[in-house]
Write a protein that holds these residues in place. Structure first.
Motif, short mmCIF file in Angstrom:
data_model
loop_
_atom_site.label_atom_id
_atom_site.label_comp_id
_atom_site.label_asym_id
_atom_site.label_seq_id
_atom_site.Cartn_x
_atom_site.Cartn_y
_atom_site.Cartn_z
N TRP A 79 8.18 10.26 4.05
CA TRP A 79 7.61 9.72 5.15
C TRP A 79 5.98 9.60 5.16
CZ3 TRP A 79 10.72 7.11 8.04
CH2 TRP A 79 11.83 7.44 8.21
N TRP A 80 5.51 10.21 4.45
CA TRP A 80 3.94 9.77 4.38
C TRP A 80 3.49 8.68 3.87
CZ3 TRP A 80 1.48 12.86 7.87
CH2 TRP A 80 2.04 13.97 7.93
N ASP A 81 4.25 8.22 2.86
CA ASP A 81 3.85 6.91 2.12
C ASP A 81 4.39 5.81 3.27
OD1 ASP A 81 3.52 8.24 -0.07
OD2 ASP A 81 5.71 8.16 -0.95
N VAL A 82 5.57 5.83 3.94
CA VAL A 82 5.67 5.08 5.00
C VAL A 82 4.62 5.01 5.95
CG1 VAL A 82 7.29 4.31 6.81
CG2 VAL A 82 8.09 5.23 4.33
N LEU A 83 4.03 6.13 6.44
CA LEU A 83 3.14 6.29 7.51
C LEU A 83 1.83 5.78 6.83
CD1 LEU A 83 2.18 7.21 10.27
CD2 LEU A 83 1.72 9.38 9.26
N PHE A 84 1.41 5.85 5.65
CA PHE A 84 0.42 5.43 5.23
C PHE A 84 0.37 3.85 5.04
CE2 PHE A 84 -2.39 4.16 1.47
CZ PHE A 84 -3.43 4.66 1.70
N GLY A 85 1.45 3.18 4.75
CA GLY A 85 1.69 1.90 4.63
C GLY A 85 1.53 1.38 6.12
N VAL A 86 2.14 1.90 7.17
CA VAL A 86 2.08 1.21 8.40
C VAL A 86 0.59 1.33 8.95
CG1 VAL A 86 2.80 1.76 10.94
CG2 VAL A 86 4.52 1.94 8.89
N VAL A 87 0.12 2.32 8.70
CA VAL A 87 -1.39 2.53 9.04
C VAL A 87 -2.32 1.73 8.57
CG1 VAL A 87 -3.24 3.82 9.29
CG2 VAL A 87 -1.35 4.92 9.84
N ALA A 128 0.71 -0.96 0.01
CA ALA A 128 -0.08 0.00 -0.06
C ALA A 128 1.11 1.09 0.20
CB ALA A 128 -0.95 0.03 1.31
N GLY A 129 1.89 1.25 0.91
CA GLY A 129 2.82 2.34 0.93
C GLY A 129 3.54 2.47 -0.51
N PHE A 130 3.91 1.36 -1.13
CA PHE A 130 4.76 1.33 -2.52
C PHE A 130 3.45 2.15 -3.54
CE2 PHE A 130 5.52 -0.43 -6.48
CZ PHE A 130 6.67 -0.11 -6.76
N LEU A 131 2.31 1.56 -3.41
CA LEU A 131 1.60 2.07 -4.56
C LEU A 131 1.08 3.70 -4.26
CD1 LEU A 131 -0.95 -1.07 -4.78
CD2 LEU A 131 0.74 -0.35 -6.32
N ARG A 132 1.07 4.04 -3.08
CA ARG A 132 0.90 5.38 -2.88
C ARG A 132 1.57 6.42 -3.16
NH1 ARG A 132 0.88 9.53 0.80
NH2 ARG A 132 -0.95 10.53 1.24
N ARG A 133 3.15 5.94 -3.52
CA ARG A 133 4.04 6.92 -4.02
C ARG A 133 3.45 7.61 -4.96
NH1 ARG A 133 9.52 4.56 -5.65
NH2 ARG A 133 8.11 3.49 -7.00
N THR A 134 3.93 9.27 -4.84
CA THR A 134 3.46 10.06 -5.91
C THR A 134 4.94 10.61 -6.62
OG1 THR A 134 3.90 11.78 -4.33
CG2 THR A 134 1.62 10.88 -4.77
#
Length: 125
Positions: A43-51, A31-37
């Motif tokens: 760090w927002w991508d990492v936080l998104f993936g963790v959540v 999920a964090g990988f797919l969210r990368r813009t």
């Protein structure tokens, strides 16, 4: 009389926690990988993936804890719902339309429903 010591279960993670943690780690990473813009990971991508991974772990662990109380039809539907929502959510992160994400989620939910019902039916006979 000699008594044998029973091995302690405190030193290893049981499958009730291990399977959701492993699946949640993969889900959160993807999920964090797919969210990368951009090109770099923020760090927002990492936080998104963790959540996202923690939410998945919580739902999967909760479903695993109550699955024995459910009849096999409802248990298969619950696992199908978890699979379909997860795949649909991940597919929505790719930037596709909502109808494509829902269609992909429904497709995988239907496949999971058939497979899990078959497995539960064969094990409970």
């Amino acid at each position: 009389m000699a008594t044998h010591a029973t091995p302690s279960a405190r030193h290893h993670i049981s499958l009730s926690w291990g399977v959701p943690l492993a699946l949640g780690a993969v889900f959160g990473f993807y999920a964090g990988f797919l969210r990368r813009t951009g090109v770099a990971v923020s760090w927002w991508d990492v936080l998104f993936g963790v959540v996202a991974g923690l939410v998945f772990v919580g739902v999967a662990y909760g479903l695993g804890r109550i699955q024995r109380a459910l009849p096999r039809e409802l248990r298969a539907a619950a696992y199908a719902g978890l699979c379909g929502m997860s795949i649909g959510f991940l597919h929505s992160l790719t930037g596709c339309s909502i109808l494509q994400a829902v269609g992909m989620g429904l497709f995988f939910a239907a496949a999971m429903l058939v497979a899990s019902y078959y497995i539960f039916y064969m094990r409970e006979k």
